[in-house]
Design a protein around this motif. Structure first.
Motif, mmCIF file in Angstrom:
data_model
loop_
_atom_site.group_PDB
_atom_site.id
_atom_site.type_symbol
_atom_site.label_atom_id
_atom_site.label_comp_id
_atom_site.label_asym_id
_atom_site.label_seq_id
_atom_site.Cartn_x
_atom_site.Cartn_y
_atom_site.Cartn_z
ATOM 1 N N PHE A 8 4.774 9.250 -18.629
ATOM 2 C CA PHE A 8 4.432 8.547 -17.384
ATOM 3 C C PHE A 8 4.705 7.063 -17.574
ATOM 4 C CE2 PHE A 8 1.564 6.616 -14.254
ATOM 5 C CZ PHE A 8 1.690 7.457 -13.169
ATOM 6 N N GLY A 9 5.348 6.445 -16.569
ATOM 7 C CA GLY A 9 5.694 5.032 -16.675
ATOM 8 C C GLY A 9 5.047 4.183 -15.600
ATOM 9 N N MET A 10 4.796 2.928 -15.925
ATOM 10 C CA MET A 10 4.174 1.973 -14.995
ATOM 11 C C MET A 10 4.969 0.684 -14.975
ATOM 12 S SD MET A 10 1.618 1.283 -12.921
ATOM 13 C CE MET A 10 0.306 2.438 -13.328
ATOM 14 N N ILE A 11 5.375 0.242 -13.783
ATOM 15 C CA ILE A 11 5.970 -1.071 -13.605
ATOM 16 C C ILE A 11 4.940 -1.945 -12.910
ATOM 17 C CG2 ILE A 11 7.785 -2.393 -12.454
ATOM 18 C CD1 ILE A 11 9.633 -0.034 -12.752
ATOM 19 N N GLY A 12 4.548 -3.023 -13.563
ATOM 20 C CA GLY A 12 3.490 -3.902 -13.063
ATOM 21 C C GLY A 12 2.272 -3.772 -13.951
ATOM 22 N N VAL A 76 2.677 -3.244 -8.006
ATOM 23 C CA VAL A 76 3.138 -4.608 -7.779
ATOM 24 C C VAL A 76 2.687 -5.012 -6.379
ATOM 25 C CG1 VAL A 76 5.111 -4.322 -9.317
ATOM 26 C CG2 VAL A 76 5.380 -3.840 -6.883
ATOM 27 N N PRO A 77 2.678 -6.309 -6.050
ATOM 28 C CA PRO A 77 2.243 -6.736 -4.723
ATOM 29 C C PRO A 77 3.049 -6.083 -3.609
ATOM 30 C CG PRO A 77 2.375 -8.620 -6.202
ATOM 31 C CD PRO A 77 2.977 -7.459 -6.941
ATOM 32 N N ALA A 78 2.364 -5.711 -2.532
ATOM 33 C CA ALA A 78 3.032 -5.054 -1.404
ATOM 34 C C ALA A 78 4.041 -5.999 -0.759
ATOM 35 C CB ALA A 78 1.996 -4.605 -0.377
ATOM 36 N N GLY A 79 5.056 -5.415 -0.126
ATOM 37 C CA GLY A 79 6.048 -6.208 0.587
ATOM 38 C C GLY A 79 7.419 -6.125 -0.052
ATOM 39 N N LYS A 80 8.146 -7.225 -0.008
ATOM 40 C CA LYS A 80 9.533 -7.251 -0.458
ATOM 41 C C LYS A 80 9.675 -6.965 -1.951
ATOM 42 C CE LYS A 80 11.117 -10.414 3.181
ATOM 43 N NZ LYS A 80 11.732 -11.724 3.481
ATOM 44 N N ILE A 81 8.615 -7.279 -2.724
ATOM 45 C CA ILE A 81 8.698 -7.052 -4.171
ATOM 46 C C ILE A 81 8.878 -5.561 -4.462
ATOM 47 C CG2 ILE A 81 7.411 -7.204 -6.344
ATOM 48 C CD1 ILE A 81 6.197 -9.783 -5.363
ATOM 49 N N VAL A 82 8.215 -4.706 -3.687
ATOM 50 C CA VAL A 82 8.355 -3.256 -3.883
ATOM 51 C C VAL A 82 9.806 -2.845 -3.683
ATOM 52 C CG1 VAL A 82 7.636 -0.970 -3.076
ATOM 53 C CG2 VAL A 82 5.963 -2.836 -3.168
ATOM 54 N N ASP A 83 10.420 -3.330 -2.611
ATOM 55 C CA ASP A 83 11.823 -3.003 -2.354
ATOM 56 C C ASP A 83 12.732 -3.519 -3.470
ATOM 57 O OD1 ASP A 83 11.518 -1.694 0.209
ATOM 58 O OD2 ASP A 83 11.071 -3.654 1.041
ATOM 59 N N LYS A 84 12.432 -4.706 -3.957
ATOM 60 C CA LYS A 84 13.254 -5.292 -5.024
ATOM 61 C C LYS A 84 13.175 -4.455 -6.297
ATOM 62 C CE LYS A 84 14.008 -9.610 -7.562
ATOM 63 N NZ LYS A 84 13.560 -11.024 -7.759
ATOM 64 N N ASP A 108 4.244 1.780 7.597
ATOM 65 C CA ASP A 108 5.599 1.722 8.164
ATOM 66 C C ASP A 108 6.630 1.489 7.066
ATOM 67 O OD1 ASP A 108 4.953 2.229 10.790
ATOM 68 O OD2 ASP A 108 4.777 0.120 11.354
ATOM 69 N N ASP A 109 6.310 0.614 6.115
ATOM 70 C CA ASP A 109 7.205 0.383 4.982
ATOM 71 C C ASP A 109 7.349 1.645 4.135
ATOM 72 O OD1 ASP A 109 7.729 -2.268 5.635
ATOM 73 O OD2 ASP A 109 6.052 -3.035 4.462
ATOM 74 N N THR A 110 6.247 2.360 3.978
ATOM 75 C CA THR A 110 6.286 3.596 3.198
ATOM 76 C C THR A 110 7.157 4.640 3.883
ATOM 77 O OG1 THR A 110 4.092 3.128 2.307
ATOM 78 C CG2 THR A 110 4.869 5.402 2.149
ATOM 79 N N ASN A 111 7.056 4.763 5.203
ATOM 80 C CA ASN A 111 7.939 5.680 5.941
ATOM 81 C C ASN A 111 9.400 5.349 5.686
ATOM 82 O OD1 ASN A 111 6.248 7.481 7.302
ATOM 83 N ND2 ASN A 111 5.789 6.014 8.910
ATOM 84 N N ARG A 112 9.711 4.053 5.767
ATOM 85 C CA ARG A 112 11.109 3.621 5.573
ATOM 86 C C ARG A 112 11.592 3.960 4.163
ATOM 87 N NH1 ARG A 112 12.422 -0.921 3.207
ATOM 88 N NH2 ARG A 112 10.400 -1.934 3.642
#
Length: 471
Positions: A8-12, A76-84, A108-112
């Motif tokens: 199992f791996g964790m980023i953050g 990691v913090p929600a938002g653009k960092i997750v996508d990055k 909505d971000d999770t759906n996308r």
């Protein structure tokens, strides 16, 4: 160690991520973590010395050391960092690997992300995690939603690390797409409401009851041994008795009365309005945090609008404390009812197919809103897939009736003394509105038809009507 594959791996690897990963390692799984912050990687390796856990510095090394299908959780913090982070991972992953977003992402971000990763044959779970840093280390409540096959592959890990109540793990598969993050969002909305209700009870006990901090701490501790037993009541008792290191007094008296927020309460109110589900106690809690931010304005307004009944004697003794306890218990029930009603409606409107009994079950331990009351809520939803609002159930109708007189008296007294009880009052008025067979919304419909020809229905016959008013 270099050739060992990790389960199992964790980023953050902030406090939350590091604690969660150490929890995974505690329970027999080989755990691997990475973070752009070298100090966080070092902290994991130091805290995990002697355990099956390791921190590495690059995503390439991180991915290469995970067993397949790879199970990668992001905290990691929600938002653009997750996508990055996701974009950085994609070239390194294989089809069928799993990404778990454990942050407070908007649904909505999770759906996308769910749809985007499905196209790339990467399995995705939007997963709510509640319990704070201590919960992450000792056992949180976990709310995974998304790809069911991914849940089947990570189930053993998540069930092992989750909090346990009577041996039951506080984790269950929530549903497809963004359901896990939606449920976590509503959890946080309920959390906003409960916190503000406790704050209002504290204010009443202090300003009306004349109780000092140590006495209130003892009272909250007593309440925590009864039907109000909950994590938030427990920590409130601790907060009230905490001494200040910088002064001779209690720390609670030195804390500025401006509350911040990260958005999940507001999101709950917004989605409730979109779905047409009333959650006024949660709305009021969000509003009170907003009002608290205008500290200077409030100070100026206090001079212009003084309290009218300053000469009223304080009410002390057990009778007042008992009335406040009843008002708080009543309001707790209503706050949970609003959140569960929202979940019931969202389940249908958003095609989540939520198991409301299962949600109440996993909230009984690990999470911030854990409370004895949740077992009653679980029983209310057991075997009744059609239940929308729990206030009419056998578990709660008698309790609410028994508390009505006290809550009304406490709210009237607060109004007379100029003490704001927006959350408690909204809970009571929500109840009063739903128990009213007839509401004055016939006037609203008349107004709408008058100025906008929006039509109305009648009580004495079927059909849609419009009137040329005043003619």
């Amino acid at each position: 160690m270099e050739h060992q594959l990790y389960d199992f791996g964790m980023i953050g690897l902030g406090t939350m991520g590091r604690n969660f990963l150490l929890n995974v390692a505690d329970d027999g799984f080989a755990a691997l973590g990475t973070d752009i912050n070298e100090a966080s990687v070092k902290a994991l390796n130091e805290e995990g010395e002697g355990m099956r856990v390791r921190g590495v510095h690059t995503q390439e090394e991180f991915v290469s050391l995970l067993s397949k299908p790879r199970k990668v959780m992001l905290l990691v913090p929600a938002g653009k960092i997750v996508d990055k982070v996701i974009e950085g991972l994609l070239p390194l992953l294989d089809e069928g690997d799993i990404i778990i977003d454990g942050g407070n992402s908007h649904y909505d971000d999770t759906n996308r992300r769910y749809e985007y990763l499905k196209e790339k044959n990467i399995r995705f779970l939007g997963t709510g995690v509640s319990g704070g840093a201590e919960g992450a280390r000792r056992g949180p409540s976990i709310m995974p939603g998304g790809d069911r096959s991914a849940w089947n592959d990570v189930r053993a890990v998540l069930e092992t690390v989750a909090a346990k109540v009577n041996g039951d793990p506080c984790v269950t598969y929530i549903g497809e797409s963004s359901s896990g993050h939606y449920v976590k969002m509503v959890h946080n909305g309920i959390e906003y409401g409960l916190m503000q209700l406790i704050a209002e009870a504290y204010d009443l006990l202090k300003r009306v009851g004349g109780m000092d901090n140590d006495s209130m701490s003892a009272l909250f501790d007593q309440w925590n041994k009864g039907r109000l037993n909950s994590y938030l009541i427990e920590i409130s008792a601790d907060i009230l008795k905490q001494r200040d290191d910088l002064t001779d007094g209690h720390l609670i008296d030195a804390i500025l009365d401006k509350a911040k927020q990260k958005g999940t309460g507001k999101w709950t109110s917004q989605t409730a309005m979109d779905l047409g589900v009333p959650v006024p106690t949660i709305d009021s809690a969000v509003t009170m945090r907003g009002i608290s931010a205008f500290k200077q304005f409030r100070g100026e307004a206090a001079k212009v609008f003084p309290v009218l009944h300053t000469d009223e004697p304080r009410l002390s003794g057990t009778a007042f404390a008992e009335a406040v306890e009843e008002a708080l218990y009543f309001s707790f029930i209503i706050c949970y009812a609003q959140g569960m009603h929202l979940l019931a409606e969202a389940s249908e409107e958003l095609n989540y197919d939520l198991d409301l009994e299962g949600i109440a079950r996993i909230w009984r331990g690990g999470c911030i809103i854990r409370a004895e009351l949740l077992e009653k809520i679980r029983l209310a939803y057991r075997g009744d897939d059609q239940l929308r609002n729990m206030i009419m159930t056998e578990q709660f109708s008698t309790l609410l009736n028994d508390c009505r007189e006290s809550v009304g008296s406490v709210i009237r007294l607060a109004s007379e003394r100029g003490i704001p009880t927006m959350c408690m009052s909204s809970a009571f008025q929500y109840f009063e509105a739903f128990r009213s067979a007839r509401l004055p919304l016939n006037m609203v419909q008349g107004q709408r038809d008058y100025f906008g020809s929006h039509t109305y229905e009648r009580v004495d016959r079927e059909g849609i009507f419009h009137t040329e008013w005043g003619k």
